[in-house]
Design a protein around this motif. Structure first.
Motif, PDB file in Angstrom:
ATOM      1  N   ASP A 104       0.846  -1.194   0.000  1.00  0.00           N
ATOM      2  CA  ASP A 104       0.000   0.000   0.000  1.00  0.00           C
ATOM      3  C   ASP A 104       0.888   1.253   0.000  1.00  0.00           C
ATOM      4  O   ASP A 104       2.104   1.178   0.143  1.00  0.00           O
ATOM      5  N   PHE A 105       0.274   2.421  -0.143  1.00  0.00           N
ATOM      6  CA  PHE A 105       1.020   3.684  -0.132  1.00  0.00           C
ATOM      7  C   PHE A 105       1.845   3.818   1.152  1.00  0.00           C
ATOM      8  O   PHE A 105       2.984   4.293   1.130  1.00  0.00           O
ATOM      9  N   VAL A 106       1.251   3.420   2.272  1.00  0.00           N
ATOM     10  CA  VAL A 106       1.934   3.525   3.567  1.00  0.00           C
ATOM     11  C   VAL A 106       3.250   2.750   3.556  1.00  0.00           C
ATOM     12  O   VAL A 106       4.271   3.221   4.055  1.00  0.00           O
ATOM     13  N   HIS A 107       3.229   1.565   2.964  1.00  0.00           N
ATOM     14  CA  HIS A 107       4.438   0.745   2.924  1.00  0.00           C
ATOM     15  C   HIS A 107       5.502   1.390   2.035  1.00  0.00           C
ATOM     16  O   HIS A 107       6.698   1.302   2.326  1.00  0.00           O
ATOM     17  N   ARG A 108       5.072   2.071   0.973  1.00  0.00           N
ATOM     18  CA  ARG A 108       6.018   2.803   0.117  1.00  0.00           C
ATOM     19  C   ARG A 108       6.669   3.933   0.907  1.00  0.00           C
ATOM     20  O   ARG A 108       7.852   4.229   0.744  1.00  0.00           O
ATOM     21  N   ALA A 109       5.872   4.578   1.772  1.00  0.00           N
ATOM     22  CA  ALA A 109       6.420   5.671   2.588  1.00  0.00           C
ATOM     23  C   ALA A 109       7.458   5.145   3.568  1.00  0.00           C
ATOM     24  O   ALA A 109       8.528   5.741   3.743  1.00  0.00           O
ATOM     25  N   VAL A 110       7.159   4.006   4.200  1.00  0.00           N
ATOM     26  CA  VAL A 110       8.108   3.415   5.151  1.00  0.00           C
ATOM     27  C   VAL A 110       9.397   3.016   4.422  1.00  0.00           C
ATOM     28  O   VAL A 110      10.501   3.218   4.932  1.00  0.00           O
ATOM     29  N   GLU A 111       9.251   2.488   3.208  1.00  0.00           N
ATOM     30  CA  GLU A 111      10.433   2.104   2.424  1.00  0.00           C
ATOM     31  C   GLU A 111      11.278   3.321   2.053  1.00  0.00           C
ATOM     32  O   GLU A 111      12.512   3.226   1.934  1.00  0.00           O
ATOM     33  N   ALA A 112      10.615   4.470   1.864  1.00  0.00           N
ATOM     34  CA  ALA A 112      11.335   5.688   1.460  1.00  0.00           C
ATOM     35  C   ALA A 112      12.035   6.366   2.629  1.00  0.00           C
ATOM     36  O   ALA A 112      12.924   7.190   2.427  1.00  0.00           O
ATOM     37  N   ALA A 113      11.637   6.039   3.868  1.00  0.00           N
ATOM     38  CA  ALA A 113      12.246   6.658   5.046  1.00  0.00           C
ATOM     39  C   ALA A 113      13.613   6.036   5.330  1.00  0.00           C
ATOM     40  O   ALA A 113      13.865   4.889   4.970  1.00  0.00           O
TER      41      ALA A 113
END
Length: 343
Positions: free
Chosen positions: A118-127
């Motif tokens: 999901d979008f949230v997981h993409r955000a965590v990956e980008a951090a």
């Protein structure tokens, strides 16, 4: 035993304690008196741990907060909002961390409702640094760690339960509110933080949620139902969710404005909880609107509680989503290639 039950109920994590007595003992009289309330406070985190967390944050470029159920305490919610407002650090929530900080906040990236992708997981990956606040491992972690991957700061009342997918590099153990406050006070220049990628992901997520909220298809699209209930409920209104596939859509798309306004179980996730938890919420907050959302399977498991609700004159609304089956199990089994049988 009674004294011990009260002590356990009030400690972290606060909650119900079951005390069962034999009937003859339960019927006995006693002249014993309760002991005075303890003045103990939760221990504070060590300075060394606070300093290590601050150093990691100062050296990060795009850190992210993950807010879990343990952060759902009044003082913790207050200091977390102060930290987010001061630094602009984006945050996501676990399902049981919903509403700790108002999810209308411009730095809210979303809820970890789906397992992956999901979008949230993409955000965590980008951090490049994850600050995990009050997350209980009884909820599966919204991210999975790999050796040499993104580093994690664990802030909680208790030390981390380390396993193959969760092994934080820094642990800050003690009162969460005090730890967050200390870290916030010690942070100096964070102007080098860059959240361009994280906020772009947020915009994509917001657009996708808004798009589903106006969908007119029939039978009702789950995202539309979530949007409609959010539109009609005031900020202090309470949604009590049973366990089924709709729980994911509410966790993901329903923005909680205040703590404890979305009641769900992401631990053992037993079916049948929706109606009884709505009734309990009504007992605690008789002046607030309460809606229970159940699947036909979950509702069937405790439908007899309607008699209790009517007898007690409870004004609660029950929404039943009917698909003539156990939707979440059907979805899971279809993904695993099993035939649809007995659901």
């Amino acid at each position: 035993r009674m004294r011990e039950a009260f002590r356990l109920a009030e400690e972290e994590k606060p909650g119900a304690v079951h005390l069962e007595l034999p009937e003859d003992i339960a019927a006995e009289q006693t002249d014993a008196l309760p002991i005075p309330r303890s003045l103990h406070r939760r221990p504070l985190a060590e300075h060394v741990a606070i300093e290590a967390a601050v150093e990691k944050l100062q050296n990060a470029r795009n850190p992210i907060l993950v807010i879990g159920a343990g952060a759902n305490r009044k003082m913790t919610a207050k200091v977390l909002k102060q930290l987010i407002d001061k630094t602009g650090i984006p945050f996501i929530t676990t399902q049981m961390g919903k509403g700790v900080v108002d999810e209308r906040h411009p730095r809210f990236l979303g809820n970890a409702a789906l397992s992956s992708g999901d979008f949230v997981h993409r955000a965590v990956e980008a951090a490049d640094l994850i600050i995990n606040i009050g997350h209980d491992v009884i909820e599966k972690p919204p991210f999975f760690m790999v050796r040499g991957g993104t580093e994690v700061i664990h802030i909680n009342f208790r030390s981390a339960e380390v396993d193959a997918v969760y092994f934080p590099q820094v642990e800050v153990i003690g009162d969460i509110a005090n730890a967050v406050w200390q870290i916030s006070e010690a942070l100096t220049d964070t102007s080098h933080w860059d959240f361009t990628r994280l906020l772009a992901i947020r915009e994509a997520n917001e657009a996708q949620i808004a798009e589903g909220g106006d969908d007119n298809r029939f039978p009702v699209y789950p995202q539309r139902l979530v949007a409609d209930i959010r539109r009609v409920l005031p900020s202090e209104g309470i949604v009590a969710l049973d366990n089924g596939i709709y729980k994911i859509w509410f966790a993901r798309n329903y923005k909680a404005h205040k703590p404890n306004t979305v009641l769900l179980d992401n631990a053992l996730a037993t079916m049948g909880a929706g109606l009884p938890s709505a009734m309990a919420a009504h007992l605690v907050h008789p002046d607030r609107p309460v809606i229970s959302v159940c699947g036909d399977g979950g509702f069937m498991m405790n439908s007899q509680e309607l008699e209790t609700a009517v007898r007690l004159g409870m004004h609660i609304t029950v929404v039943i989503l009917r698909d003539d089956g156990y939707g979440m199990i059907r979805w899971k089994q279809a993904n695993m290639g099993f035939t649809d049988f007995g659901l």
